[in-house]
Design a protein around this motif. Structure first.
Motif, PDB file in Angstrom:
ATOM      1  N   PRO A  85     -23.487  -9.020  35.114  1.00 52.96           N
ATOM      2  CA  PRO A  85     -22.505  -9.840  34.388  1.00 52.96           C
ATOM      3  C   PRO A  85     -21.285 -10.212  35.228  1.00 52.96           C
ATOM      4  O   PRO A  85     -20.761 -11.322  35.111  1.00 52.96           O
ATOM      5  CB  PRO A  85     -22.107  -8.950  33.199  1.00 52.96           C
ATOM      6  CG  PRO A  85     -23.281  -8.041  32.997  1.00 52.96           C
ATOM      7  CD  PRO A  85     -23.835  -7.801  34.365  1.00 52.96           C
ATOM      8  N   ALA A  86     -20.839  -9.309  36.116  1.00 53.67           N
ATOM      9  CA  ALA A  86     -19.657  -9.599  36.935  1.00 53.67           C
ATOM     10  C   ALA A  86     -19.939 -10.723  37.927  1.00 53.67           C
ATOM     11  O   ALA A  86     -19.068 -11.560  38.202  1.00 53.67           O
ATOM     12  CB  ALA A  86     -19.212  -8.342  37.674  1.00 53.67           C
ATOM     13  N   VAL A  87     -21.168 -10.751  38.469  1.00 62.35           N
ATOM     14  CA  VAL A  87     -21.538 -11.808  39.421  1.00 62.35           C
ATOM     15  C   VAL A  87     -21.532 -13.165  38.724  1.00 62.35           C
ATOM     16  O   VAL A  87     -20.956 -14.143  39.216  1.00 62.35           O
ATOM     17  CB  VAL A  87     -22.919 -11.521  40.042  1.00 62.35           C
ATOM     18  CG1 VAL A  87     -23.349 -12.681  40.947  1.00 62.35           C
ATOM     19  CG2 VAL A  87     -22.905 -10.218  40.816  1.00 62.35           C
ATOM     20  N   VAL A  88     -22.180 -13.221  37.562  1.00 57.52           N
ATOM     21  CA  VAL A  88     -22.257 -14.494  36.824  1.00 57.52           C
ATOM     22  C   VAL A  88     -20.858 -14.954  36.429  1.00 57.52           C
ATOM     23  O   VAL A  88     -20.518 -16.136  36.565  1.00 57.52           O
ATOM     24  CB  VAL A  88     -23.161 -14.337  35.580  1.00 57.52           C
ATOM     25  CG1 VAL A  88     -23.164 -15.632  34.767  1.00 57.52           C
ATOM     26  CG2 VAL A  88     -24.582 -13.961  35.982  1.00 57.52           C
ATOM     27  N   ALA A  89     -20.040 -14.027  35.962  1.00 57.03           N
ATOM     28  CA  ALA A  89     -18.677 -14.391  35.560  1.00 57.03           C
ATOM     29  C   ALA A  89     -17.883 -14.944  36.737  1.00 57.03           C
ATOM     30  O   ALA A  89     -17.104 -15.895  36.579  1.00 57.03           O
ATOM     31  CB  ALA A  89     -17.970 -13.170  34.969  1.00 57.03           C
ATOM     32  N   ARG A  90     -18.085 -14.379  37.931  1.00 57.67           N
ATOM     33  CA  ARG A  90     -17.345 -14.850  39.117  1.00 57.67           C
ATOM     34  C   ARG A  90     -17.813 -16.240  39.535  1.00 57.67           C
ATOM     35  O   ARG A  90     -16.995 -17.070  39.941  1.00 57.67           O
ATOM     36  CB  ARG A  90     -17.535 -13.855  40.264  1.00 57.67           C
ATOM     37  CG  ARG A  90     -16.575 -14.080  41.426  1.00 57.67           C
ATOM     38  CD  ARG A  90     -15.166 -13.659  41.051  1.00 57.67           C
ATOM     39  NE  ARG A  90     -14.237 -13.824  42.164  1.00 57.67           N
ATOM     40  CZ  ARG A  90     -13.543 -14.950  42.406  1.00 57.67           C
ATOM     41  NH1 ARG A  90     -13.684 -15.991  41.598  1.00 57.67           N
ATOM     42  NH2 ARG A  90     -12.704 -15.018  43.417  1.00 57.67           N
ATOM     43  N   VAL A  91     -19.099 -16.517  39.435  1.00 56.90           N
ATOM     44  CA  VAL A  91     -19.615 -17.857  39.757  1.00 56.90           C
ATOM     45  C   VAL A  91     -19.050 -18.880  38.778  1.00 56.90           C
ATOM     46  O   VAL A  91     -18.614 -19.974  39.167  1.00 56.90           O
ATOM     47  CB  VAL A  91     -21.158 -17.870  39.738  1.00 56.90           C
ATOM     48  CG1 VAL A  91     -21.686 -19.294  39.895  1.00 56.90           C
ATOM     49  CG2 VAL A  91     -21.722 -16.976  40.833  1.00 56.90           C
ATOM     50  N   ILE A  92     -19.043 -18.533  37.507  1.00 54.67           N
ATOM     51  CA  ILE A  92     -18.510 -19.438  36.483  1.00 54.67           C
ATOM     52  C   ILE A  92     -17.025 -19.705  36.725  1.00 54.67           C
ATOM     53  O   ILE A  92     -16.552 -20.845  36.615  1.00 54.67           O
ATOM     54  CB  ILE A  92     -18.747 -18.835  35.083  1.00 54.67           C
ATOM     55  CG1 ILE A  92     -20.233 -18.916  34.737  1.00 54.67           C
ATOM     56  CG2 ILE A  92     -17.906 -19.541  34.022  1.00 54.67           C
ATOM     57  CD1 ILE A  92     -20.614 -18.227  33.452  1.00 54.67           C
ATOM     58  N   GLU A  93     -16.283 -18.661  37.077  1.00 49.84           N
ATOM     59  CA  GLU A  93     -14.860 -18.823  37.377  1.00 49.84           C
ATOM     60  C   GLU A  93     -14.661 -19.759  38.565  1.00 49.84           C
ATOM     61  O   GLU A  93     -13.770 -20.630  38.545  1.00 49.84           O
ATOM     62  CB  GLU A  93     -14.254 -17.453  37.671  1.00 49.84           C
ATOM     63  CG  GLU A  93     -12.761 -17.477  37.948  1.00 49.84           C
ATOM     64  CD  GLU A  93     -12.223 -16.098  38.313  1.00 49.84           C
ATOM     65  OE1 GLU A  93     -11.206 -16.039  39.038  1.00 49.84           O
ATOM     66  OE2 GLU A  93     -12.824 -15.092  37.892  1.00 49.84           O
ATOM     67  N   ALA A  94     -15.489 -19.605  39.604  1.00 46.24           N
ATOM     68  CA  ALA A  94     -15.368 -20.462  40.789  1.00 46.24           C
ATOM     69  C   ALA A  94     -15.674 -21.916  40.454  1.00 46.24           C
ATOM     70  O   ALA A  94     -14.989 -22.834  40.943  1.00 46.24           O
ATOM     71  CB  ALA A  94     -16.318 -19.958  41.880  1.00 46.24           C
ATOM     72  N   LEU A  95     -16.676 -22.157  39.612  1.00 48.13           N
ATOM     73  CA  LEU A  95     -17.017 -23.534  39.238  1.00 48.13           C
ATOM     74  C   LEU A  95     -15.927 -24.136  38.359  1.00 48.13           C
ATOM     75  O   LEU A  95     -15.585 -25.319  38.499  1.00 48.13           O
ATOM     76  CB  LEU A  95     -18.362 -23.553  38.513  1.00 48.13           C
ATOM     77  CG  LEU A  95     -19.586 -23.205  39.367  1.00 48.13           C
ATOM     78  CD1 LEU A  95     -20.831 -23.046  38.500  1.00 48.13           C
ATOM     79  CD2 LEU A  95     -19.829 -24.275  40.438  1.00 48.13           C
ATOM     80  N   SER A  96     -15.377 -23.344  37.466  1.00 45.17           N
ATOM     81  CA  SER A  96     -14.283 -23.851  36.615  1.00 45.17           C
ATOM     82  C   SER A  96     -13.078 -24.247  37.449  1.00 45.17           C
ATOM     83  O   SER A  96     -12.398 -25.237  37.155  1.00 45.17           O
ATOM     84  CB  SER A  96     -13.874 -22.779  35.600  1.00 45.17           C
ATOM     85  OG  SER A  96     -14.920 -22.494  34.706  1.00 45.17           O
ATOM     86  N   SER A  97     -12.791 -23.482  38.521  1.00 46.22           N
ATOM     87  CA  SER A  97     -11.637 -23.777  39.361  1.00 46.22           C
ATOM     88  C   SER A  97     -11.799 -25.091  40.114  1.00 46.22           C
ATOM     89  O   SER A  97     -10.815 -25.669  40.586  1.00 46.22           O
ATOM     90  CB  SER A  97     -11.410 -22.640  40.365  1.00 46.22           C
ATOM     91  OG  SER A  97     -12.439 -22.610  41.339  1.00 46.22           O
ATOM     92  N   LEU A  98     -13.039 -25.586  40.216  1.00 49.32           N
ATOM     93  CA  LEU A  98     -13.297 -26.871  40.877  1.00 49.32           C
ATOM     94  C   LEU A  98     -13.160 -28.051  39.920  1.00 49.32           C
ATOM     95  O   LEU A  98     -13.362 -29.202  40.307  1.00 49.32           O
ATOM     96  CB  LEU A  98     -14.697 -26.874  41.487  1.00 49.32           C
ATOM     97  CG  LEU A  98     -14.950 -25.866  42.615  1.00 49.32           C
ATOM     98  CD1 LEU A  98     -16.436 -25.862  42.997  1.00 49.32           C
ATOM     99  CD2 LEU A  98     -14.090 -26.196  43.831  1.00 49.32           C
ATOM    100  N   GLY A  99     -12.844 -27.774  38.655  1.00 47.32           N
ATOM    101  CA  GLY A  99     -12.675 -28.850  37.677  1.00 47.32           C
ATOM    102  C   GLY A  99     -13.936 -29.195  36.921  1.00 47.32           C
ATOM    103  O   GLY A  99     -13.967 -30.182  36.170  1.00 47.32           O
ATOM    104  N   LEU A 100     -14.995 -28.395  37.082  1.00 51.21           N
ATOM    105  CA  LEU A 100     -16.217 -28.625  36.341  1.00 51.21           C
ATOM    106  C   LEU A 100     -16.062 -28.081  34.918  1.00 51.21           C
ATOM    107  O   LEU A 100     -15.242 -27.195  34.667  1.00 51.21           O
ATOM    108  CB  LEU A 100     -17.414 -27.967  37.030  1.00 51.21           C
ATOM    109  CG  LEU A 100     -18.066 -28.749  38.184  1.00 51.21           C
ATOM    110  CD1 LEU A 100     -17.085 -29.038  39.308  1.00 51.21           C
ATOM    111  CD2 LEU A 100     -19.280 -27.975  38.717  1.00 51.21           C
ATOM    112  N   ARG A 101     -16.866 -28.581  34.007  1.00 47.82           N
ATOM    113  CA  ARG A 101     -16.745 -28.212  32.591  1.00 47.82           C
ATOM    114  C   ARG A 101     -17.969 -27.426  32.144  1.00 47.82           C
ATOM    115  O   ARG A 101     -19.101 -27.761  32.501  1.00 47.82           O
ATOM    116  CB  ARG A 101     -16.605 -29.483  31.748  1.00 47.82           C
ATOM    117  CG  ARG A 101     -16.621 -29.226  30.243  1.00 47.82           C
ATOM    118  CD  ARG A 101     -16.331 -30.499  29.464  1.00 47.82           C
ATOM    119  NE  ARG A 101     -17.331 -31.530  29.651  1.00 47.82           N
ATOM    120  CZ  ARG A 101     -18.517 -31.555  29.022  1.00 47.82           C
ATOM    121  NH1 ARG A 101     -18.860 -30.569  28.219  1.00 47.82           N
ATOM    122  NH2 ARG A 101     -19.355 -32.560  29.228  1.00 47.82           N
TER     123      ARG A 101
END
Length: 444
Positions: A85-101
């Motif tokens: 879960p921590a890995v997936v959450a970190r990937v999602i956080e990184a994508l959100s920081s790029l302005g993706l929805r």
């Protein structure tokens, strides 16, 4: 659809692998930001994913699908990461920081539909395949995903166009060199189409039941042994069993499988007149569920001397004379007479005897298979399909009887075509599309 979306495509929780997918014009930029550069299309590349500050997130397999040769028809990518879960959450956080929805439920498949990769019936097949619990559901969903309903709709549409051309030739060119009977020639085409649509509509109920489950209701008087029988068939204590009449107040549904088909077995409140407000509501719900069921099991207390309460039965239902291991009471004779008058098959059993329960299971399996099996899979599988087929049939039936009003007949044929087009989403209001795709899981 100018924005780029992302979502986990695998279930939440710990797993060996988790997949996060992207779709949209900024997918390539996002892959480059996390993985360095985009791999060659459709070739998995092992990359270290990094956050915006350069910190490693995980080693992942990265796949790149360049539009329009992708599921959604847009540029797409997938990150296959370790499933913590921590890995997936970190990937999602990184994508959100790029302005993706973060994608909404069903948004990937909706984009595939809007980009012409799937028709609406195929998109529903995707949802059904994800939800499939039984082999029959899997086969039916895969057939729909393969375009079976869309192909049938295209064939029906061709027949409508042929008939409409004949009507309009008679209406628009009455003085030209067209055969005098051109409008009459449309009628055999419409009759053949009506017959085909009627067959599809008759089979639609079977398709819905394969998807949703064959509904079996246990009905009868209080203390007849319905809850005991439910627990025996479910092989667990799904319902409370006591000697107090009226213990079951609500409908208790238990999913089951018979020969690869899903069924819903329901225990219901005992049928009797009562002044207890709660129990009366339970009896009302019991009758309503039984009325809509595909099969009713009338459970009779074979040891009782009371007159049995007869629910609304159909000839293919079953009368179960329960408590056959006890001394027979007068209720058995009354039930046999009633069942014989209704043409209902009678089965004697004891819910406590495994052999009797196994024999009942075999009888139920035969009825489920007889109702749901067929040489061909149904083309229509949802209430939405059935409603649109019904609308098209009503329009075509009206067109056939308007012999002297060709303009009105032609309009009815056009409206029938619009109803059939809505099956595959050629034309569909936005609220219908919202309702269809909102039932999907996030990431699909």
């Amino acid at each position: 659809m100018s924005d780029t979306i992302f979502a986990p495509a695998t279930a939440a929780g710990r797993a060996a692998v988790a997949v996060v997918r992207l779709s949209g014009p900024q997918s390539a930029r996002a892959v480059a930001a996390l993985a360095g550069k985009t791999p060659r299309p459709r070739e998995a590349a092992l990359r270290t994913l990094r956050a915006s500050d350069g910190e490693p997130i995980d080693q992942a397999l990265v796949l790149w699908f360049e539009g329009p040769a992708s599921y959604t028809g847009e540029d797409c990518a997938e990150f296959h990461v370790h499933g913590g879960p921590a890995v997936v959450a970190r990937v999602i956080e990184a994508l959100s920081s790029l302005g993706l929805r973060l994608a909404e439920p069903g948004e990937f498949t909706r984009r595939a539909f809007e980009n012409g990769k799937l028709d609406l019936a195929q998109a529903e097949g995707v949802a059904d395949l994800i939800e499939a619990e039984t082999e029959a559901q899997r086969r039916q969903a895969l057939d729909q995903l393969g375009g079976a309903l869309g192909q049938a709709q295209a064939r029906w549409r061709d027949h409508l166009i042929e008939a409409l051309a004949m009507f309009e030739a008679a209406v628009d060119f009455p003085d030209e060199e067209v055969p005098a009977d051109v409008a009459a020639r449309a009628r055999p085409v419409l009759r053949a189409l009506i017959e085909e649509l009627e067959d599809a509509l008759a089979d639609a109920h079977r398709g819905e039941r394969v998807r949703e489950g064959f509904r079996i209701a246990l009905v009868g008087a209080p203390n007849a042994g319905k809850s005991t029988l439910l627990n025996a068939l479910a092989r667990r204590e799904a319902a409370i069993v006591t000697s107090t009449p009226g213990t079951t107040r609500d409908v208790i549904e238990v999913p089951m499988r018979f020969a690869g088909y899903k069924a819903l077995l329901a225990d219901t409140a005992g049928l009797r007149d009562t002044h207890d407000e709660i129990e009366a509501e339970g009896v009302r719900r019991a009758r309503a569920w039984a009325d809509e069921a595909d099969l009713r099991l009338w459970v009779v207390d074979g040891s009782s001397d009371a007159a049995p309460t007869t629910p609304g039965l159909h000839p293919h239902d079953l009368c179960l004379i329960n408590k056959a291991d006890l001394e027979q009471g007068a209720e058995t004779g009354h039930a046999l007479v009633e069942a014989r008058a209704l043409g209902v098959e009678v089965v004697r059993l004891s819910a406590w005897k495994p052999d009797d329960v196994a024999a009942l299971e075999n009888a139920l399996e035969r009825r489920v298979v007889d109702a749901l099996a067929g040489a061909e899979l149904p083309t229509a599988t949802r209430l939405r399909h059935r409603e649109l087929l019904t609308e098209a049939l009503e329009r075509l039936g009206r067109a056939l009887v308007l012999e002297d009003e060709l303009e009105l007949a032609a309009e009815d044929v056009r409206l029938a075509g619009r109803a059939l087009d809505r099956i595959t989403g050629r034309i569909d209001p936005e609220d219908v599309l919202d309702r269809v795709f909102s039932s999907f899981c996030i990431g699909k």
